[in-house]
Design a protein around this motif. Structure first.
Motif, PDB file in Angstrom:
ATOM      1  N   LYS A 184       0.798  -1.221   0.000  1.00  0.00           N
ATOM      2  CA  LYS A 184       0.000   0.000   0.000  1.00  0.00           C
ATOM      3  C   LYS A 184       0.834   1.276   0.000  1.00  0.00           C
ATOM      4  CE  LYS A 184      -2.775  -0.743   3.584  1.00  0.00           C
ATOM      5  NZ  LYS A 184      -3.915  -0.466   4.430  1.00  0.00           N
ATOM      6  N   GLU A 210      -3.908  -8.176  -3.627  1.00  0.00           N
ATOM      7  CA  GLU A 210      -4.230  -7.853  -2.233  1.00  0.00           C
ATOM      8  C   GLU A 210      -3.204  -6.896  -1.640  1.00  0.00           C
ATOM      9  OE1 GLU A 210      -6.714  -9.046  -0.257  1.00  0.00           O
ATOM     10  OE2 GLU A 210      -7.600 -10.414  -1.707  1.00  0.00           O
ATOM     11  N   GLY A 211      -3.653  -6.045  -0.736  1.00  0.00           N
ATOM     12  CA  GLY A 211      -2.740  -5.178  -0.001  1.00  0.00           C
ATOM     13  C   GLY A 211      -2.484  -5.722   1.384  1.00  0.00           C
ATOM     14  N   ILE A 213      -0.421  -4.736   5.364  1.00  0.00           N
ATOM     15  CA  ILE A 213      -0.115  -3.559   6.167  1.00  0.00           C
ATOM     16  C   ILE A 213       1.359  -3.568   6.547  1.00  0.00           C
ATOM     17  CG2 ILE A 213      -0.588  -2.393   8.329  1.00  0.00           C
ATOM     18  CD1 ILE A 213      -3.422  -3.789   8.046  1.00  0.00           C
ATOM     19  N   THR A 220      -0.932 -14.473   7.574  1.00  0.00           N
ATOM     20  CA  THR A 220      -1.485 -15.788   7.271  1.00  0.00           C
ATOM     21  C   THR A 220      -2.884 -15.680   6.685  1.00  0.00           C
ATOM     22  OG1 THR A 220      -2.094 -15.893   9.590  1.00  0.00           O
ATOM     23  CG2 THR A 220      -0.146 -17.110   8.937  1.00  0.00           C
ATOM     24  N   ALA A 221      -3.648 -14.676   7.144  1.00  0.00           N
ATOM     25  CA  ALA A 221      -5.029 -14.579   6.646  1.00  0.00           C
ATOM     26  C   ALA A 221      -5.030 -14.366   5.141  1.00  0.00           C
ATOM     27  CB  ALA A 221      -5.762 -13.448   7.350  1.00  0.00           C
ATOM     28  N   LYS A 225      -5.975 -17.022   1.870  1.00  0.00           N
ATOM     29  CA  LYS A 225      -6.885 -16.676   0.786  1.00  0.00           C
ATOM     30  C   LYS A 225      -6.195 -16.863  -0.565  1.00  0.00           C
ATOM     31  CE  LYS A 225      -9.608 -12.718  -0.769  1.00  0.00           C
ATOM     32  NZ  LYS A 225      -9.799 -11.285  -0.508  1.00  0.00           N
TER      33      LYS A 225
ATOM     34  N   GLN B   5      -8.450 -20.277   8.183  1.00  0.00           N
ATOM     35  CA  GLN B   5      -8.655 -18.902   8.655  1.00  0.00           C
ATOM     36  C   GLN B   5      -9.025 -18.891  10.135  1.00  0.00           C
ATOM     37  OE1 GLN B   5      -7.441 -16.709   7.129  1.00  0.00           O
ATOM     38  NE2 GLN B   5      -8.155 -16.337   5.050  1.00  0.00           N
ATOM     39  N   ASN B   8      -5.819 -19.476  11.944  1.00  0.00           N
ATOM     40  CA  ASN B   8      -5.014 -18.246  11.980  1.00  0.00           C
ATOM     41  C   ASN B   8      -5.558 -17.296  13.037  1.00  0.00           C
ATOM     42  OD1 ASN B   8      -3.714 -19.278   9.734  1.00  0.00           O
ATOM     43  ND2 ASN B   8      -4.894 -18.051   8.279  1.00  0.00           N
ATOM     44  N   LEU B  12      -3.689 -15.766  16.421  1.00  0.00           N
ATOM     45  CA  LEU B  12      -3.621 -14.321  16.650  1.00  0.00           C
ATOM     46  C   LEU B  12      -4.362 -13.949  17.921  1.00  0.00           C
ATOM     47  CD1 LEU B  12      -4.390 -12.240  13.444  1.00  0.00           C
ATOM     48  CD2 LEU B  12      -2.458 -12.051  14.979  1.00  0.00           C
ATOM     49  N   SER B 283      -9.167 -12.394  11.102  1.00  0.00           N
ATOM     50  CA  SER B 283      -8.694 -13.332  10.083  1.00  0.00           C
ATOM     51  C   SER B 283      -9.745 -13.561   9.008  1.00  0.00           C
ATOM     52  CB  SER B 283      -8.368 -14.679  10.720  1.00  0.00           C
ATOM     53  OG  SER B 283      -7.048 -14.705  11.128  1.00  0.00           O
ATOM     54  N   ALA B 286     -10.111 -10.415   6.924  1.00  0.00           N
ATOM     55  CA  ALA B 286      -8.966 -10.224   6.027  1.00  0.00           C
ATOM     56  C   ALA B 286      -9.005 -11.250   4.911  1.00  0.00           C
ATOM     57  CB  ALA B 286      -7.660 -10.332   6.800  1.00  0.00           C
ATOM     58  N   GLY B 287      -9.475 -12.452   5.221  1.00  0.00           N
ATOM     59  CA  GLY B 287      -9.505 -13.504   4.216  1.00  0.00           C
ATOM     60  C   GLY B 287     -10.650 -13.369   3.231  1.00  0.00           C
ATOM     61  N   TYR B 288     -11.823 -12.956   3.718  1.00  0.00           N
ATOM     62  CA  TYR B 288     -12.995 -12.961   2.835  1.00  0.00           C
ATOM     63  C   TYR B 288     -13.357 -11.578   2.317  1.00  0.00           C
ATOM     64  CZ  TYR B 288     -13.794 -17.814   4.014  1.00  0.00           C
ATOM     65  OH  TYR B 288     -13.653 -19.160   4.149  1.00  0.00           O
ATOM     66  N   ILE B 289     -12.979 -10.519   3.045  1.00  0.00           N
ATOM     67  CA  ILE B 289     -13.336  -9.187   2.549  1.00  0.00           C
ATOM     68  C   ILE B 289     -12.101  -8.553   1.910  1.00  0.00           C
ATOM     69  CG2 ILE B 289     -14.390  -6.974   3.081  1.00  0.00           C
ATOM     70  CD1 ILE B 289     -15.621  -8.320   5.570  1.00  0.00           C
ATOM     71  N   SER B 290     -11.188  -8.039   2.722  1.00  0.00           N
ATOM     72  CA  SER B 290      -9.973  -7.455   2.155  1.00  0.00           C
ATOM     73  C   SER B 290      -8.923  -7.358   3.248  1.00  0.00           C
ATOM     74  CB  SER B 290     -10.260  -6.071   1.600  1.00  0.00           C
ATOM     75  OG  SER B 290      -9.038  -5.380   1.455  1.00  0.00           O
ATOM     76  N   SER B 291      -7.703  -7.740   2.901  1.00  0.00           N
ATOM     77  CA  SER B 291      -6.649  -7.698   3.913  1.00  0.00           C
ATOM     78  C   SER B 291      -6.074  -6.295   4.042  1.00  0.00           C
ATOM     79  CB  SER B 291      -5.543  -8.673   3.556  1.00  0.00           C
ATOM     80  OG  SER B 291      -4.966  -8.291   2.338  1.00  0.00           O
ATOM     81  N   GLU B 292      -6.427  -5.413   3.106  1.00  0.00           N
ATOM     82  CA  GLU B 292      -5.882  -4.058   3.175  1.00  0.00           C
ATOM     83  C   GLU B 292      -6.342  -3.345   4.435  1.00  0.00           C
ATOM     84  OE1 GLU B 292      -6.022  -1.316  -0.213  1.00  0.00           O
ATOM     85  OE2 GLU B 292      -5.937  -3.119  -1.438  1.00  0.00           O
ATOM     86  N   TYR B 293      -7.538  -3.695   4.889  1.00  0.00           N
ATOM     87  CA  TYR B 293      -8.100  -2.979   6.029  1.00  0.00           C
ATOM     88  C   TYR B 293      -8.073  -3.825   7.286  1.00  0.00           C
ATOM     89  CZ  TYR B 293      -9.476   0.002   2.270  1.00  0.00           C
ATOM     90  OH  TYR B 293      -9.428   0.814   1.178  1.00  0.00           O
ATOM     91  N   LYS B 294      -7.078  -4.724   7.375  1.00  0.00           N
ATOM     92  CA  LYS B 294      -7.034  -5.666   8.478  1.00  0.00           C
ATOM     93  C   LYS B 294      -7.122  -4.961   9.828  1.00  0.00           C
ATOM     94  CE  LYS B 294      -4.177  -9.362  10.186  1.00  0.00           C
ATOM     95  NZ  LYS B 294      -2.751  -9.431  10.487  1.00  0.00           N
ATOM     96  N   ASP B 295      -6.423  -3.834   9.958  1.00  0.00           N
ATOM     97  CA  ASP B 295      -6.437  -3.135  11.238  1.00  0.00           C
ATOM     98  C   ASP B 295      -7.758  -2.427  11.500  1.00  0.00           C
ATOM     99  OD1 ASP B 295      -3.940  -4.004  11.741  1.00  0.00           O
ATOM    100  OD2 ASP B 295      -2.928  -2.108  11.361  1.00  0.00           O
TER     101      ASP B 295
END
Lengths: 389, 322
Positions: A184, A210-211, A213, A220-221, A225, B5, B8, B12, B283, B286-295
């Motif tokens: 990103k 995918e992005g 952080i 791993t998540a 995927k 998932q 994982n 975590l 998890s 991040a796995g099913y929607i988007s990992s960009e917004y994990k936080d």
């Protein structure tokens, strides 16, 4: 009453005195700040502290060597050259502060910044004040696409790198299912996008995009995927710490795709973090400096002086040489004329001949692929191509 | 993919849970959100690396099991000392100050620790020696292969219910649950635990009946910090991770705080539940929607909990904390 009045008076006197002292102090500091007449300042900007500190220090070491060479020969335009360092901590906001500081200090040119996300905002300020800027490492295309005629880079561009990467994956590795990951950042996502575009143009399919952080420890998540999409190659646009963890967690999850990445990953730390998992990963970068005949002398002096050579030390050295040569040819420190001289220059440096196009990019960007073998980076030499059937 | 998932997320989550225990204990007693607790976790991870470096300088090469034990004790003692000192220096002088001063001090301590570690240990990422991590992992897999039915354990990790765990993951999950149970027993069954519960309810009354409130608070910080250290070591020594940096405690600290709030802050099983739920949600999202917004997901949960059920999942007994 008397007492109170007296106190107020005292306070007033006190504040006036302190104001007076303060202005004297300011005046003094302004006077002492006045440029030393016989010195030219060059700015080196990059991440000098923070997680990328090593890159900044590599850069400033390279610059130091070049400057010392010129000073030994008696300086430039009859003046000694000195370096002023600016620490942007890979933060775009800090980069702007550094740029303003350099402008105030009256530097004649800037070597930097390291990260594209820092170089781009800073370049606006340098351009506005007519200070030539040469980045040794910022590869995002935008940097030289802003129409600034005083911005240069001695490294390649992400669109070139992305193209080389795509060709490598399709023509040499002969893989077509690619999962693209990025961190990103301007650099990481920029490179990943270029790779995706070029690979798709060559007929590959991007099975995942995918992005992640930057600074995170657990991927791993996203890798789980990605694994369901069965990619043959995982391409990552980003920097070495995340790359190391990504490879490790890929192997942990039994995702056996080939890991390919760009120049941000080529750092010994990548192997240290990733361990055995990094074996057989491919990284695009400039040619091996050790194998360049032109760089031999530079490498000797550098290793003698600072120890192991960093990936961008040579680039910083050449960038400085180009800037100083241009100043000596232009016979002035006027930014416009120096920039013009850089444009007309054909410089034979440690990296070989460097020429700039009208945008400020190098005319030839020789990207090659490196492979991790036995815990070391090695230029990758593909086996003899099989005769096509 | 779904099982993996969840796996994982559980791994975590157990890290979040271990850190959340520290938040929740301190909150239970002082009603202070100790933002510096994430940094204690970071110091725990650094201590493990420092300890290994010390071992190499004296050329000691203890057996792996013994090494692991030493590693944990060293880091836990170190962080306990940091925790106790932090309480003594930063929080005790503010015992009678308004709540806001305490929270600002906590944020200050957090910044202080980050920069302190950056200046003393350098800004570059540190890596837990990978050969040691490998030795530990092999030793664990040896144990697992002996106790688990054949086919589940392997030198590279453990496969359970269609998901793969690294050997250290299993230790992380088991130890976080065990530590939570031990902590709960300690608080419910021992005299010190009773004093802690009493302090949580009414410190001035405790003083009247002769409980050394300052000592109880110190003990709370020591236990919380030691738990944070175990989380730090388990991240550092895990074959999957192993990277340590000075700002690693900040985000994970905020997430652990979210876990504590989600479970009902001040409630110990709640912190654990909150940790697991948060890890799994993160998890899956991040796995099913988007990992960009994990936080982002963690903090969305925090906001939702605060709006919908501020007492958290297990937080009904808020007046009677812990």
């Amino acid at each position: 009453m008397m007492n109170k009045k007296f106190l107020i008076n005292c306070q007033a006197v006190g504040s006036w005195t302190s104001l007076f002292l303060f202005s004297i102090f300011i005046l003094l500091s302004l006077l002492s700040c006045k440029k030393e007449e016989n010195v030219l300042w060059i700015g080196v900007a990059g991440p000098m502290t923070g997680d990328q500190a090593k890159m900044g220090i590599d850069m400033s070491n390279g610059v130091t060597l070049a400057v010392e060479e010129w000073n030994e020969r008696g300086g430039i335009l009859g003046k000694k050259i000195k370096i002023i360092k600016g620490d942007d901590r890979r933060d775009p906001r800090e980069a702007v502060n550094v740029a303003n500081k350099f402008v105030n200090e009256g530097v004649v040119g800037v070597i930097g910044h390291f990260n594209s996300s820092c170089s781009i905002p800073a370049s606006k300020i340098y351009f506005e004040f007519g200070i030539p800027q040469i980045s040794p490492a910022s590869t995002n295309p935008t940097l030289t696409e802003q129409g600034f005629d005083s911005v240069f880079r001695v490294c390649g561009r992400d669109d070139q790198q992305g193209k080389v990467g795509a060709e490598f994956i399709l023509n040499i590795l002969k893989k077509t299912k690619i999962a693209v990951l990025h961190d990103k950042t301007t650099y990481g996502q920029g490179l990943a996008d270029e790779l995706k575009k070029n690979a798709e143009a060559l007929g590959a399919t991007t099975v995942a995009y995918e992005g992640i952080i930057q600074g995170d420890n657990d991927f791993t998540a996203v890798l789980t995927k990605v694994k369901t999409k069965n990619p043959e190659v995982v391409y990552f646009g980003g920097i070495y710490p995340e790359a190391g963890l990504l490879v490790k967690q890929m192997r942990h999850l039994d995702l056996d795709a080939i890991f390919v990445s760009g120049d941000g990953v080529i750092d010994p730390e990548f192997i240290k973090i990733g361990g055995d998992a990094t074996e057989g990963t491919f990284l695009s970068f400039g040619p091996s400096v050790e194998e360049l005949p032109t760089a031999k002398k530079f490498i000797e002096t550098y290793t003698e002086r600072f120890g192991e050579i960093g990936p961008y030390s040579t680039y910083s050295y050449d960038a400085t040489q180009i800037l100083l040569t241009a100043i000596s040819l232009a016979k002035t420190i006027d930014g416009k004329k120096v920039a013009e001289a850089i444009h007309n220059l054909r410089y034979e440096g440690a990296l070989g001949a460097i020429e700039f196009d009208e945008k400020g990019d190098v005319k030839i960007a020789p990207y090659i692929f490196w492979v991790v073998k036995g815990g070391k980076f090695e230029p990758y030499k593909p086996a003899e191509p099989e005769p096509s059937t | 993919m779904f099982q993996q998932q969840i796996a994982n997320g559980i791994v975590l989550g157990s890290i979040y849970a271990l850190i959340a225990l520290g938040y929740t204990m301190v909150y239970g007693i002082l009603e202070l959100i100790n933002f510096a607790h994430g940094e204690i976790y970071m110091i725990g991870a650094y201590s493990a690396i420092i300890f290994l470096a010390l071992l190499t300088t004296v050329h000691a090469n203890p057996p792996v099991f013994f090494l692991l034990l030493l590693l944990f004790s060293f880091s836990m003692v170190m962080t306990a000392m940091y925790g106790a000192t932090m309480e003594r220096v930063a929080y005790r002088p503010l015992r009678k100050a308004p709540r806001l001063s305490l929270i600002i001090t906590a944020i200050g301590m957090s910044l202080f620790f980050q920069n302190y570690v950056m200046l003393t240990q350098g800004a570059r990422d540190k890596v837990f020696p990978q050969d040691v991590a490998k030795d530990i992992s092999l030793m664990l897999s040896d144990i697992f292969q002996r106790i688990l039915p054949p086919g589940i354990g392997s030198p590279h990790g453990v496969s359970l219910f269609g998901a793969k765990f690294s050997n250290m993951d299993i230790v992380t999950i088991l130890s976080s649950i065990t530590l939570m149970i031990l902590l709960q027993l300690f608080i419910k069954r021992t005299k010190t635990g009773k004093a802690m519960r009493a302090t949580a309810q009414d410190p001035s009354m405790c003083r009247l009946v002769g409980i050394d409130v300052d000592k109880i608070i110190r003990v709370t910080f020591i236990i919380g910090s030691a738990l944070g250290a175990t989380a730090g070591i388990m991240i550092a020594a895990n074959m999957k991770y192993g990277r340590v940096h000075y700002y690693m405690g900040w985000t994970i600290g905020l997430k652990a705080f979210t876990a504590a709030v989600l479970g009902g802050i001040g409630n110990i099983p709640g912190a654990m539940l909150g940790g697991f739920v948060l890890g799994i949600v993160e998890s899956l999202a991040a796995g099913y929607i988007s990992s960009e917004y994990k936080d982002v997901y963690a903090f969305v949960i925090l906001i939702l909990v605060l709006i919908i059920k501020p007492t958290g999942l297990l937080g009904e007994r808020v007046p009677e904390k812990m």
